[in-house]
Design a protein around this motif. Structure first.
Motif, PDB file in Angstrom:
ATOM      1  N   ARG A 157      -2.607   4.195  50.668  1.00 11.79           N
ATOM      2  CA  ARG A 157      -1.448   3.581  51.313  1.00 11.79           C
ATOM      3  C   ARG A 157      -1.265   2.132  50.901  1.00 11.79           C
ATOM      4  NH1 ARG A 157       2.304   1.535  52.533  1.00 11.79           N
ATOM      5  NH2 ARG A 157       3.616   1.621  54.393  1.00 11.79           N
ATOM      6  N   ARG A 158      -2.353   1.437  50.613  1.00  6.86           N
ATOM      7  CA  ARG A 158      -2.268   0.019  50.261  1.00  6.86           C
ATOM      8  C   ARG A 158      -1.673  -0.197  48.875  1.00  6.86           C
ATOM      9  NH1 ARG A 158      -8.480  -0.505  51.844  1.00  6.86           N
ATOM     10  NH2 ARG A 158      -8.276   1.522  50.799  1.00  6.86           N
ATOM     11  N   GLY A 159      -1.718   0.807  48.038  1.00  3.71           N
ATOM     12  CA  GLY A 159      -1.133   0.696  46.700  1.00  3.71           C
ATOM     13  C   GLY A 159      -0.080   1.757  46.478  1.00  3.71           C
ATOM     14  N   VAL A 160       0.684   2.070  47.535  1.00  2.00           N
ATOM     15  CA  VAL A 160       1.599   3.194  47.471  1.00  2.00           C
ATOM     16  C   VAL A 160       2.732   2.984  46.467  1.00  2.00           C
ATOM     17  CG1 VAL A 160       3.132   2.415  49.334  1.00  2.00           C
ATOM     18  CG2 VAL A 160       2.846   4.866  48.897  1.00  2.00           C
ATOM     19  N   VAL A 161       3.192   1.745  46.310  1.00  2.00           N
ATOM     20  CA  VAL A 161       4.285   1.485  45.366  1.00  2.00           C
ATOM     21  C   VAL A 161       3.841   1.828  43.943  1.00  2.00           C
ATOM     22  CG1 VAL A 161       5.708  -0.302  44.294  1.00  2.00           C
ATOM     23  CG2 VAL A 161       5.431  -0.245  46.787  1.00  2.00           C
ATOM     24  N   GLU A 162       2.675   1.345  43.570  1.00  2.00           N
ATOM     25  CA  GLU A 162       2.153   1.635  42.237  1.00  2.00           C
ATOM     26  C   GLU A 162       1.866   3.128  42.081  1.00  2.00           C
ATOM     27  OE1 GLU A 162       1.046  -0.656  44.269  1.00  2.00           O
ATOM     28  OE2 GLU A 162       1.623  -2.527  43.263  1.00  2.00           O
ATOM     29  N   GLY A 163       1.346   3.739  43.152  1.00  2.00           N
ATOM     30  CA  GLY A 163       1.033   5.159  43.089  1.00  2.00           C
ATOM     31  C   GLY A 163       2.273   6.016  42.907  1.00  2.00           C
ATOM     32  N   VAL A 164       3.324   5.722  43.657  1.00  2.00           N
ATOM     33  CA  VAL A 164       4.566   6.479  43.539  1.00  2.00           C
ATOM     34  C   VAL A 164       5.178   6.277  42.154  1.00  2.00           C
ATOM     35  CG1 VAL A 164       6.949   6.634  44.367  1.00  2.00           C
ATOM     36  CG2 VAL A 164       5.062   6.540  46.004  1.00  2.00           C
ATOM     37  N   SER A 165       5.126   5.046  41.664  1.00  2.00           N
ATOM     38  CA  SER A 165       5.642   4.784  40.312  1.00  2.00           C
ATOM     39  C   SER A 165       4.927   5.630  39.275  1.00  2.00           C
ATOM     40  CB  SER A 165       5.487   3.295  39.963  1.00  2.00           C
ATOM     41  OG  SER A 165       6.277   2.486  40.782  1.00  2.00           O
ATOM     42  N   SER A 166       3.613   5.701  39.396  1.00  2.00           N
ATOM     43  CA  SER A 166       2.817   6.466  38.440  1.00  2.00           C
ATOM     44  C   SER A 166       3.116   7.960  38.523  1.00  2.00           C
ATOM     45  CB  SER A 166       1.330   6.218  38.698  1.00  2.00           C
ATOM     46  OG  SER A 166       0.527   6.998  37.844  1.00  2.00           O
ATOM     47  N   VAL A 167       3.212   8.486  39.743  1.00  2.00           N
ATOM     48  CA  VAL A 167       3.474   9.916  39.912  1.00  2.00           C
ATOM     49  C   VAL A 167       4.854  10.283  39.367  1.00  2.00           C
ATOM     50  CG1 VAL A 167       3.868  11.734  41.615  1.00  2.00           C
ATOM     51  CG2 VAL A 167       1.927  10.195  41.873  1.00  2.00           C
ATOM     52  N   LEU A 168       5.855   9.452  39.655  1.00  2.00           N
ATOM     53  CA  LEU A 168       7.203   9.727  39.160  1.00  2.00           C
ATOM     54  C   LEU A 168       7.273   9.646  37.637  1.00  2.00           C
ATOM     55  CD1 LEU A 168       9.483   7.915  41.762  1.00  2.00           C
ATOM     56  CD2 LEU A 168       9.289  10.381  41.377  1.00  2.00           C
ATOM     57  N   ALA A 169       6.571   8.661  37.068  1.00  2.00           N
ATOM     58  CA  ALA A 169       6.568   8.520  35.605  1.00  2.00           C
ATOM     59  C   ALA A 169       5.931   9.742  34.946  1.00  2.00           C
ATOM     60  CB  ALA A 169       5.837   7.248  35.206  1.00  2.00           C
ATOM     61  N   GLN A 170       4.822  10.202  35.525  1.00  2.39           N
ATOM     62  CA  GLN A 170       4.144  11.372  34.977  1.00  2.39           C
ATOM     63  C   GLN A 170       5.015  12.618  35.114  1.00  2.39           C
ATOM     64  OE1 GLN A 170       0.376  12.278  36.797  1.00  2.39           O
ATOM     65  NE2 GLN A 170      -0.104  13.914  35.373  1.00  2.39           N
ATOM     66  N   PHE A 171       5.663  12.759  36.260  1.00  2.50           N
ATOM     67  CA  PHE A 171       6.534  13.902  36.474  1.00  2.50           C
ATOM     68  C   PHE A 171       7.705  13.890  35.495  1.00  2.50           C
ATOM     69  CE2 PHE A 171      10.343  15.677  38.585  1.00  2.50           C
ATOM     70  CZ  PHE A 171       9.931  16.987  38.708  1.00  2.50           C
ATOM     71  N   GLY A 172       8.295  12.711  35.288  1.00  2.00           N
ATOM     72  CA  GLY A 172       9.401  12.597  34.347  1.00  2.00           C
ATOM     73  C   GLY A 172       8.994  12.982  32.936  1.00  2.00           C
TER      74      GLY A 172
END
Length: 285
Positions: A182-197
């Motif tokens: 949760r403390r690094g959720v912005v970076e985590g979401v960015s990474s997951v979306l980039a990988q999915f894309g």
């Protein structure tokens, strides 16, 4: 242009035009969107990117966008944009909603979970994501289905156990689950979306490659166009064009091939045997 679809996207999710132009540098990777889209395949660069036509489907509107390229064009475009395999999905770059937050309500911690979900939504929005909090009084499974059918790339779940562990669970439209701090959720979401894309791009590219076949005879070309595009050698004459089209029940799309998935070469025309060059043949709608 499909003005109705443009209006829907503009009204529902006011993203900047650059978000919808994100395909410009990636149209070869996502070439299946423009290839064979009804009425658009030969006019791609002269019309708005066909991805905007998904707006009608995404939001469940029943309006009929104005589409001068044909009455059934919009439906075919939506199909082209949405489908890879058996999934309904959109790349993060152009999705009207990049992520949906689904609070998992359990027992007496309802208010705590909703507060945590709202805080997560605010943080992600402040970071630039287009995100929606689904706090409707519905079962989580029903919400999952609702957003999956609309192609939203990412679902973020947060419940009591996640709050206790200071995590959230991110689930892509393809089903990949990732637990994020949760403390690094912005970076985590960015990474997951980039990988999915990237995964979506590769899947689209492979889907397009699987539908391209080299054909050395009229019989081979006739078989290839049943499932995709045939690459044949054609001399350029009208007489041979008519012969090829009649034999394979498809149309010659042209010889200006700009795809690294196809090796352009010279060879005997499949109709007359004269000097020919690589040419695309496919069925149009």
């Amino acid at each position: 242009m499909c003005f109705g679809a443009l209006k829907i996207l503009a009204d529902e999710v006011p993203r900047q035009p650059d978000h919808f132009r994100a395909l410009a540098d990636r149209q070869d990777n996502f070439g299946f969107w423009r290839h064979h889209s009804a009425g658009f395949h030969a006019l791609f660069n002269n019309f708005v990117f066909v991805i905007v036509a998904v707006g009608e489907y995404i939001h469940g509107f029943e309006s009929e966008p104005v589409c001068p390229n044909g009455a059934r064009g919009n439906g075919a475009v939506v199909a082209d944009c949405r489908k890879i395999g058996h999934l309904d999905l959109l790349p993060p770059e152009v999705a009207p909603i990049e992520a949906v937050i689904v609070p998992i309500i359990v027992g007496k911690r309802r208010d705590e979970v909703l507060s945590a979900a709202a805080a997560l939504e605010e943080e992600l929005r402040n970071a630039g994501f287009v995100v929606k909090l689904d706090d409707r009084d519905m079962r989580p499974g029903a919400k999952y289905y609702h957003w999956e059918m609309r192609g939203v790339p990412l679902r973020i779940e947060i419940g009591p156990r996640d709050i206790d562990a200071n995590t959230v669970v991110a689930v892509t439209r393809s089903g990949r689950k990732t637990t994020l701090d949760r403390r690094g959720v912005v970076e985590g979401v960015s990474s997951v979306l980039a990988q999915f894309g990237e995964e979506l791009s590769q899947a689209a590219r492979q889907a397009m490659a699987d539908r391209i076949a080299m054909a050395g005879t009229l019989e081979e070309a006739a078989g290839a166009v049943k499932t995709g595009v045939a690459v044949v050698h054609w001399c350029g004459s009208q007489e041979c064009a008519e012969k090829i089209e009649a034999a394979v029940d498809a149309s010659i799309l042209g010889s200006e091939i700009r795809s690294d998935l196809i090796s352009v070469s010279d060879g005997p025309c499949i109709a007359c045997g004269g000097n020919g060059t690589s040419t695309l043949v496919a069925r149009t709608y």
